[in-house]
Design an enzyme around this catalytic site. Structure first.
Site, PDB file in Angstrom:
ATOM      1  N   ASP A  10       0.878  -1.176   0.000  1.00 45.56           N
ATOM      2  CA  ASP A  10       0.000   0.000   0.000  1.00 45.56           C
ATOM      3  C   ASP A  10       0.915   1.226   0.000  1.00 45.56           C
ATOM      4  OD1 ASP A  10      -1.533   2.201   0.736  1.00 45.56           O
ATOM      5  OD2 ASP A  10      -2.656   1.107   2.275  1.00 45.56           O
ATOM      6  N   ILE A  11       0.815   2.042  -1.002  1.00 49.43           N
ATOM      7  CA  ILE A  11       1.760   3.156  -1.164  1.00 49.43           C
ATOM      8  C   ILE A  11       1.658   4.165  -0.024  1.00 49.43           C
ATOM      9  CG2 ILE A  11       0.343   4.730  -2.557  1.00 49.43           C
ATOM     10  CD1 ILE A  11       2.851   5.032  -4.404  1.00 49.43           C
ATOM     11  N   ASN A  24      -6.916  12.830 -10.967  1.00 46.33           N
ATOM     12  CA  ASN A  24      -7.693  13.231 -12.156  1.00 46.33           C
ATOM     13  C   ASN A  24      -7.441  14.716 -12.414  1.00 46.33           C
ATOM     14  OD1 ASN A  24      -9.659  14.660 -10.381  1.00 46.33           O
ATOM     15  ND2 ASN A  24     -10.171  12.569  -9.796  1.00 46.33           N
ATOM     16  N   GLY A  32      -9.655   4.223  -5.621  1.00 45.84           N
ATOM     17  CA  GLY A  32      -8.314   3.688  -5.866  1.00 45.84           C
ATOM     18  C   GLY A  32      -7.247   4.311  -4.993  1.00 45.84           C
ATOM     19  N   ASP A  34      -5.904   7.213  -5.222  1.00 43.89           N
ATOM     20  CA  ASP A  34      -6.226   8.614  -4.923  1.00 43.89           C
ATOM     21  C   ASP A  34      -7.007   8.695  -3.603  1.00 43.89           C
ATOM     22  OD1 ASP A  34      -6.558  11.332  -5.233  1.00 43.89           O
ATOM     23  OD2 ASP A  34      -7.704  11.221  -7.091  1.00 43.89           O
ATOM     24  N   GLY A 123      -5.960   1.183 -13.134  1.00 49.69           N
ATOM     25  CA  GLY A 123      -7.142   0.855 -12.350  1.00 49.69           C
ATOM     26  C   GLY A 123      -8.388   1.374 -13.061  1.00 49.69           C
ATOM     27  N   TYR A 125      -8.799   3.878 -14.851  1.00 48.03           N
ATOM     28  CA  TYR A 125      -8.564   4.384 -16.210  1.00 48.03           C
ATOM     29  C   TYR A 125      -8.300   3.286 -17.241  1.00 48.03           C
ATOM     30  CZ  TYR A 125      -8.669   9.340 -14.839  1.00 48.03           C
ATOM     31  OH  TYR A 125      -9.063  10.589 -14.419  1.00 48.03           O
TER      32      TYR A 125
HETATM   33  N1  APR Z   1      -1.339   1.603  -2.963  1.00 52.80           N
HETATM   34  C1  APR Z   1      -0.810   1.249  -4.151  1.00 52.80           C
HETATM   35  N2  APR Z   1      -1.554   1.016  -5.250  1.00 52.80           N
HETATM   36  C2  APR Z   1      -2.905   1.119  -5.127  1.00 52.80           C
HETATM   37  C3  APR Z   1      -3.541   1.492  -3.922  1.00 52.80           C
HETATM   38  C4  APR Z   1      -2.698   1.727  -2.800  1.00 52.80           C
HETATM   39  N3  APR Z   1      -3.206   2.072  -1.605  1.00 52.80           N
HETATM   40  N4  APR Z   1      -4.881   1.510  -4.140  1.00 52.80           N
HETATM   41  C5  APR Z   1      -5.081   1.168  -5.433  1.00 52.80           C
HETATM   42  N5  APR Z   1      -3.906   0.922  -6.025  1.00 52.80           N
HETATM   43  C6  APR Z   1      -3.604   0.516  -7.398  1.00 52.80           C
HETATM   44  C7  APR Z   1      -4.722  -0.101  -8.189  1.00 52.80           C
HETATM   45  O1  APR Z   1      -4.842  -1.470  -7.859  1.00 52.80           O
HETATM   46  C8  APR Z   1      -4.226   0.087  -9.613  1.00 52.80           C
HETATM   47  O2  APR Z   1      -3.326  -0.962  -9.947  1.00 52.80           O
HETATM   48  O3  APR Z   1      -3.263   1.673  -8.155  1.00 52.80           O
HETATM   49  C9  APR Z   1      -3.417   1.377  -9.546  1.00 52.80           C
HETATM   50  C10 APR Z   1      -4.045   2.558 -10.237  1.00 52.80           C
HETATM   51  O4  APR Z   1      -5.444   2.496 -10.098  1.00 52.80           O
HETATM   52  P1  APR Z   1      -6.363   3.769  -9.797  1.00 52.80           P
HETATM   53  O5  APR Z   1      -6.135   4.243  -8.413  1.00 52.80           O
HETATM   54  O6  APR Z   1      -7.748   3.396 -10.196  1.00 52.80           O
HETATM   55  O7  APR Z   1      -5.759   4.924 -10.785  1.00 52.80           O
HETATM   56  P2  APR Z   1      -6.010   5.219 -12.355  1.00 52.80           P
HETATM   57  O8  APR Z   1      -6.308   3.997 -13.132  1.00 52.80           O
HETATM   58  O9  APR Z   1      -4.866   6.069 -12.776  1.00 52.80           O
HETATM   59  O10 APR Z   1      -7.341   6.068 -12.374  1.00 52.80           O
HETATM   60  C11 APR Z   1      -7.331   7.380 -11.886  1.00 52.80           C
HETATM   61  O11 APR Z   1      -9.226   6.991 -10.487  1.00 52.80           O
HETATM   62  O12 APR Z   1      -9.379   7.250  -8.197  1.00 52.80           O
HETATM   63  C12 APR Z   1      -9.606   7.851  -9.409  1.00 52.80           C
HETATM   64  O13 APR Z   1      -9.300  10.153  -8.901  1.00 52.80           O
HETATM   65  C13 APR Z   1      -8.758   9.074  -9.590  1.00 52.80           C
HETATM   66  O14 APR Z   1     -10.102   9.738 -11.417  1.00 52.80           O
HETATM   67  C14 APR Z   1      -8.848   9.204 -11.068  1.00 52.80           C
HETATM   68  C15 APR Z   1      -8.744   7.787 -11.554  1.00 52.80           C
END
Ligand code: APR
Length: 177
Positions: A10-11, A24, A32, A34, A123, A125
């Protein structure tokens, strides 16, 4: 010479100078990674995003902005906006590479020497993980090659074992490891 590390986790628990957020364009938060960053970091991060939105409208796709890290164990959060995946012919690869590059440049320009990235765009996107990992790892290796003294460490923090395995495979192929 900077090192690249791949870990599962978990980052929001990473202790680095800069944690990168997959944000976004409006910087309004979401699900996700964010959502996890804003939850763990507290309201100061969103307050800083609000100010950036008010002053310059947010962050365009392929770019990055920096805020406080709030309660996270980091000096800053770098919010970058990856592309939504459509069909692969809409400039997605260039925009994803740009998101990584701009984040690395922002870290470099602010003396942030250790940087943790999630897997941007794979994720919500919808970017296919194999293609995205290729661009992510390739862009970071290229940056480290061009600017060997700019950073100490770049860490990819992958949320699942499957994602970690994909990134490891790409890293071995691209680095010849
Ligand atoms: N730590 C690390 N990685 C994570 C965590 C976490 N706590 N939570 C989720 N992830 C991973 C997901 O499993 C995925 O592999 O981060 C990756 C990116 O997924 P998203 O968070 O959905 O990001 P993205 O695909 O870039 O979409 C961005 O989603 O949450 C919204 O506001 C954000 O609109 C934007 C969009």
């Amino acid at each position: 010479m900077a090192i690249l590390r791949l870990v599962r986790g978990d980052i929001t628990g990473e202790k680095v100078d800069a944690i990168v957020n997959a944000a976004n364009q409006a910087l309004v938060g979401g699900g996700g990674v964010d959502g996890a960053i804003h939850r763990a970091g507290g309201p100061d991060i969103m307050a800083a995003c609000d100010r950036i939105r008010d002053s310059r409208g947010g962050c365009v796709t392929g770019s990055a902005v920096m805020t406080t890290a709030g309660k996270l164990d980091a000096r800053a959060v770098i919010h970058t906006v990856g592309p939504r995946y459509r069909d692969g012919d809409a400039g997605e690869a260039e925009l994803l590479a740009s998101a990584y590059r701009r984040s690395l440049e922002l870290a470099r320009d602010n003396g942030l020497r250790t940087v943790a990235f999630p897997s941007i765009s794979t994720g919500v996107y919808g970017y296919p993980i194999e293609e995205a990992a290729d661009i992510a790892v390739g862009t970071v290796l290229e940056f480290m090659d061009m600017e060997p003294d700019a950073l100490d460490e770049v860490r990819f923090v992958l949320f699942s074992d499957d994602d970690l395995a994909v990134y490891q495979g790409v890293y071995e192929r691209l680095s010849g490891a």
